[in-house]
Design a protein around this motif. Sequence first.
Motif, PDB file in Angstrom:
ATOM      1  N   GLU A 181       0.831  -1.198   0.000  1.00  4.11           N
ATOM      2  CA  GLU A 181       0.000   0.000   0.000  1.00  4.11           C
ATOM      3  C   GLU A 181       0.870   1.254   0.000  1.00  4.11           C
ATOM      4  O   GLU A 181       1.963   1.269   0.560  1.00  4.11           O
ATOM      5  CB  GLU A 181      -0.906   0.022   1.240  1.00  4.11           C
ATOM      6  CG  GLU A 181      -1.932  -1.089   1.280  1.00  4.11           C
ATOM      7  CD  GLU A 181      -2.785  -1.015   2.532  1.00  4.11           C
ATOM      8  OE1 GLU A 181      -2.525  -0.128   3.375  1.00  4.11           O
ATOM      9  OE2 GLU A 181      -3.706  -1.833   2.673  1.00  4.11           O
ATOM     10  N   ASP A 182       0.357   2.306  -0.630  1.00  2.00           N
ATOM     11  CA  ASP A 182       1.007   3.609  -0.574  1.00  2.00           C
ATOM     12  C   ASP A 182       0.438   4.399   0.594  1.00  2.00           C
ATOM     13  O   ASP A 182      -0.789   4.460   0.782  1.00  2.00           O
ATOM     14  CB  ASP A 182       0.758   4.399  -1.866  1.00  2.00           C
ATOM     15  CG  ASP A 182       1.567   3.866  -3.021  1.00  2.00           C
ATOM     16  OD1 ASP A 182       2.538   3.140  -2.774  1.00  2.00           O
ATOM     17  OD2 ASP A 182       1.221   4.170  -4.182  1.00  2.00           O
ATOM     18  N   TYR A 183       1.333   4.999   1.382  1.00  2.00           N
ATOM     19  CA  TYR A 183       0.896   5.923   2.435  1.00  2.00           C
ATOM     20  C   TYR A 183       1.452   7.292   2.084  1.00  2.00           C
ATOM     21  O   TYR A 183       2.661   7.511   2.086  1.00  2.00           O
ATOM     22  CB  TYR A 183       1.399   5.486   3.808  1.00  2.00           C
ATOM     23  CG  TYR A 183       0.987   6.432   4.919  1.00  2.00           C
ATOM     24  CD1 TYR A 183      -0.317   6.413   5.418  1.00  2.00           C
ATOM     25  CD2 TYR A 183       1.879   7.353   5.449  1.00  2.00           C
ATOM     26  CE1 TYR A 183      -0.710   7.284   6.415  1.00  2.00           C
ATOM     27  CE2 TYR A 183       1.495   8.229   6.456  1.00  2.00           C
ATOM     28  CZ  TYR A 183       0.199   8.188   6.934  1.00  2.00           C
ATOM     29  OH  TYR A 183      -0.198   9.062   7.923  1.00  2.00           O
ATOM     30  N   ARG A 184       0.555   8.201   1.727  1.00  2.00           N
ATOM     31  CA  ARG A 184       0.960   9.531   1.291  1.00  2.00           C
ATOM     32  C   ARG A 184       0.593  10.567   2.351  1.00  2.00           C
ATOM     33  O   ARG A 184      -0.534  10.584   2.838  1.00  2.00           O
ATOM     34  CB  ARG A 184       0.283   9.884  -0.043  1.00  2.00           C
ATOM     35  CG  ARG A 184       0.673   8.955  -1.185  1.00  2.00           C
ATOM     36  CD  ARG A 184      -0.047   9.321  -2.479  1.00  2.00           C
ATOM     37  NE  ARG A 184       0.345   8.461  -3.582  1.00  2.00           N
ATOM     38  CZ  ARG A 184       1.401   8.663  -4.359  1.00  2.00           C
ATOM     39  NH1 ARG A 184       2.148   9.733  -4.160  1.00  2.00           N
ATOM     40  NH2 ARG A 184       1.695   7.831  -5.331  1.00  2.00           N
ATOM     41  N   PHE A 185       1.566  11.387   2.706  1.00  2.00           N
ATOM     42  CA  PHE A 185       1.284  12.466   3.650  1.00  2.00           C
ATOM     43  C   PHE A 185       2.110  13.683   3.285  1.00  2.00           C
ATOM     44  O   PHE A 185       3.123  13.587   2.587  1.00  2.00           O
ATOM     45  CB  PHE A 185       1.554  12.023   5.092  1.00  2.00           C
ATOM     46  CG  PHE A 185       3.001  11.730   5.408  1.00  2.00           C
ATOM     47  CD1 PHE A 185       3.763  12.614   6.156  1.00  2.00           C
ATOM     48  CD2 PHE A 185       3.607  10.551   4.966  1.00  2.00           C
ATOM     49  CE1 PHE A 185       5.089  12.341   6.449  1.00  2.00           C
ATOM     50  CE2 PHE A 185       4.928  10.266   5.269  1.00  2.00           C
ATOM     51  CZ  PHE A 185       5.672  11.162   6.009  1.00  2.00           C
ATOM     52  N   LYS A 186       1.670  14.841   3.755  1.00  2.00           N
ATOM     53  CA  LYS A 186       2.311  16.104   3.392  1.00  2.00           C
ATOM     54  C   LYS A 186       3.552  16.318   4.260  1.00  2.00           C
ATOM     55  O   LYS A 186       3.476  16.340   5.486  1.00  2.00           O
ATOM     56  CB  LYS A 186       1.328  17.266   3.559  1.00  2.00           C
ATOM     57  CG  LYS A 186       0.119  17.184   2.628  1.00  2.00           C
ATOM     58  CD  LYS A 186       0.534  17.145   1.161  1.00  2.00           C
ATOM     59  CE  LYS A 186      -0.655  17.091   0.228  1.00  2.00           C
ATOM     60  NZ  LYS A 186      -0.895  18.369  -0.455  1.00  2.00           N
ATOM     61  N   TYR A 187       4.683  16.471   3.579  1.00  2.00           N
ATOM     62  CA  TYR A 187       5.966  16.625   4.258  1.00  2.00           C
ATOM     63  C   TYR A 187       6.773  17.680   3.508  1.00  2.00           C
ATOM     64  O   TYR A 187       7.284  17.416   2.417  1.00  2.00           O
ATOM     65  CB  TYR A 187       6.713  15.294   4.279  1.00  2.00           C
ATOM     66  CG  TYR A 187       8.013  15.292   5.062  1.00  2.00           C
ATOM     67  CD1 TYR A 187       8.105  14.647   6.292  1.00  2.00           C
ATOM     68  CD2 TYR A 187       9.162  15.904   4.565  1.00  2.00           C
ATOM     69  CE1 TYR A 187       9.298  14.617   7.001  1.00  2.00           C
ATOM     70  CE2 TYR A 187      10.355  15.886   5.262  1.00  2.00           C
ATOM     71  CZ  TYR A 187      10.425  15.242   6.478  1.00  2.00           C
ATOM     72  OH  TYR A 187      11.609  15.214   7.180  1.00  2.00           O
ATOM     73  N   PRO A 188       6.906  18.888   4.062  1.00  2.00           N
ATOM     74  CA  PRO A 188       7.656  19.937   3.365  1.00  2.00           C
ATOM     75  C   PRO A 188       9.160  19.800   3.592  1.00  2.00           C
ATOM     76  O   PRO A 188       9.667  20.026   4.684  1.00  2.00           O
ATOM     77  CB  PRO A 188       7.128  21.224   4.005  1.00  2.00           C
ATOM     78  CG  PRO A 188       6.745  20.811   5.396  1.00  2.00           C
ATOM     79  CD  PRO A 188       6.292  19.377   5.306  1.00  2.00           C
ATOM     80  N   LYS A 189       9.884  19.386   2.571  1.00  2.00           N
ATOM     81  CA  LYS A 189      11.342  19.280   2.677  1.00  2.00           C
ATOM     82  C   LYS A 189      11.963  20.668   2.525  1.00  2.00           C
ATOM     83  O   LYS A 189      11.334  21.594   2.024  1.00  2.00           O
ATOM     84  CB  LYS A 189      11.878  18.309   1.623  1.00  2.00           C
ATOM     85  CG  LYS A 189      11.382  16.894   1.866  1.00  2.00           C
ATOM     86  CD  LYS A 189      12.057  15.874   0.983  1.00  2.00           C
ATOM     87  CE  LYS A 189      11.452  14.491   1.234  1.00  2.00           C
ATOM     88  NZ  LYS A 189      12.417  13.492   1.630  1.00  2.00           N
ATOM     89  N   ALA A 190      13.195  20.788   2.998  1.00  2.00           N
ATOM     90  CA  ALA A 190      13.887  22.077   3.018  1.00  2.00           C
ATOM     91  C   ALA A 190      13.746  22.798   1.679  1.00  2.00           C
ATOM     92  O   ALA A 190      13.979  22.219   0.619  1.00  2.00           O
ATOM     93  CB  ALA A 190      15.352  21.868   3.353  1.00  2.00           C
ATOM     94  N   GLY A 191      13.334  24.044   1.748  1.00  2.00           N
ATOM     95  CA  GLY A 191      13.189  24.863   0.553  1.00  2.00           C
ATOM     96  C   GLY A 191      11.861  24.725  -0.159  1.00  2.00           C
ATOM     97  O   GLY A 191      11.574  25.505  -1.069  1.00  2.00           O
TER      98      GLY A 191
END
Length: 725
Positions: free
Chosen positions: A234-244
Amino acid sequence: MFRMKWMALLACLILSWQIQAQEKKKVSLEDVFKSSVFSQKSVFGINWMKDGQFYSSLQRSPAGPKVVKINVATGEEAGVLIDGAALGINFSSYSFNSDESKALVASDIERIYRRSSKGVYHVVDLKTGTAQQLMDGEKIMYATLSPDNDKVAFVKDNNLYYVNLNSNEVTQITQDGKWNHVLNGAADWVYEEEFSMAKAFDWSPDGKRIAFIRFDETDVPEFNMQLWGKLYPEDYRFKYPKAGEKNSGVSIHVYDLASKNTVNVDAGEETDIYLPRIYWTNDANTLAYLRLNRLQNQLDLFYANVQTGASQLILREEAKTYVDLNSNDDLRFLEGNKGFIRTSEQDGYKHIYHHDNQGKLIRQITSGNWEVTNLVGIDEKGKKIYFVSTEQSPMERNLYVIGMDGKGKKLLTPENGNHSINISKDFKFFISNYTNANSPLMVRLFDTSGKLVKTLEDNAELKERLQGFAMSEREFFSFPTVDGTSLNGYMIKPADFDPNKEYPVLMYVYGGPGSQNVMNSWGGARDFWHHHLAAEGYIVVCVDNRGTGGRGRDFKHITYANLGKLETEDQIAGAKHLGSLPYIDAARIGIWGWSYGGYMSSLALMIGNDVFKAAIAVAPVTTWRYYDTIYTERYLQTPQLNAAGYDDNSPITHVNKLKGNYLLIHGTGDDNVHYQNAVDLVDALIKADKQFETMYYPNRNHGISGGNTTWHLYSLMTDFIKRKL
């Protein structure tokens, strides 16, 4: 002749110590990770009652949990406040309302990320002993009683609600909450991880309004983790803001229960900002909040009129590096229009300041070349402030009291070690959770003159068990690093240590900004693993490099914009210092660490390839380009502004320098330091034709635990150390 007699006596003493050590049991892996021989007892769920004469405590038993009332003067149980068995609720946490007529209990808790969870909540009427289930047993988040005791606010499916306990009527405050798009009253992933906040709403003091933060993460890039164990992962997608990358759009709102209207708070025209804290002042019409710019070098305190949403700047703090929210997070509003108390490290050390209501400084209450680590409580009637600080030593934490006028400072916990404090609401008593490097937890009740009233837990059984094991005490030391700065460290030697032998060394590192490992405090399972290694003939050493905490702003901020460089220099200098000692084999020095420590151990082995023979990196950051915005940009700015700061000290950049033995470990379900870090480092090592060992743990998060995992992990690392060091 005298010298010969003295040498003979010394030899006899060493032989005697060795015989005594041999008579005792060696610390085994099974003792640490299977039998939990070294686990401590504690006193859980302590809450002070409002009259100061009693406190409550959560007790667990096979029959079920219960909250008991304890008489402070006698230490005796004075009654059962909540009986889980009688209610049929297997709760794991509880909280009282202000007048202690009701309590919220949570059961069937389901963890989400580090600080977020959802569960089933009941409101218990302490007078009748009855319980009212909220939302028919649906799992909800952050349930919070209103000050008037007849409502509970909570978050469900990214929306904010409240329920009227008298009518059971549920009101949905927000309508636009949606997974991976909008959160109302609950923090997004990066705020939760880096600003230590999960709940993002609060009742007004009069219970007529609810202030909340809204997070619009629609445009934040998604991270995708595959969850293994099924025919099709399964894919688990969540919002993760990487640097920049783009952060959530954040805004503050105030909902009025009577009119059902929501007022939007004006936080300024700039939208690429952080709003990490909201506080109700003592005026129910005024909400305070903090605003940080994207680079986190400007922190503003605002007051907002909750009827109009208009904001007024009260205080601003700026820095050439960054303004640390953790050093500005103790904001307390005083009664009687007497201003507010806050902490700041603006003079170089974190201290306590008193301002009037409009932000004008009245006085700096504490000062000195030491840090206030926790503002414990403010006794406004007694005009005293209780705080924990590093004044005795950067490696220790002690409780002090000082007058609001900055005079009459007094040490209340003189014992060397670390004290964690829970003070009563009337400031007559406090509970200290105390340890030092060689003594496990003691939970004790004191009055605020510092007099011991009662010992609640002394871990006597553990102390007795420890007598049966051959272990040496942790030894503290210091040495000058390359620029002459003195660094602190500790050393664990084999119980049968012989100064005439040469021993291999395993260094343990974390090393991240503001962190501390070298503390005069009791350790956990990881420390007893180190004792197991000592029993196998290794010396275990830990050094806190430049950039770590407890020693002021300049020491902590020196690594700004160039993470990894000075820290690695210091770990290499530490290894060279150890290698100069006559009882250490300089050709057999290894290093290991977890997370930031895995980043450090990787760099140490690569850059210090003539010093370190082996390294273990567990869940390491391998390039800061892959880590989150808030943490990374605080110390490095953005990659767009400081590309060299991101790349010059990335382990991926230095793979060609690898000579020693390297073990890389990561969990594929790590939502924090993504498995992507390990994959890219492995790819770079292959391209550089470097041999290494690796282990991945399917679906395990950043803690790499669950079931047999911890045993497997430490067995793996122990085997590697024995083979390669």
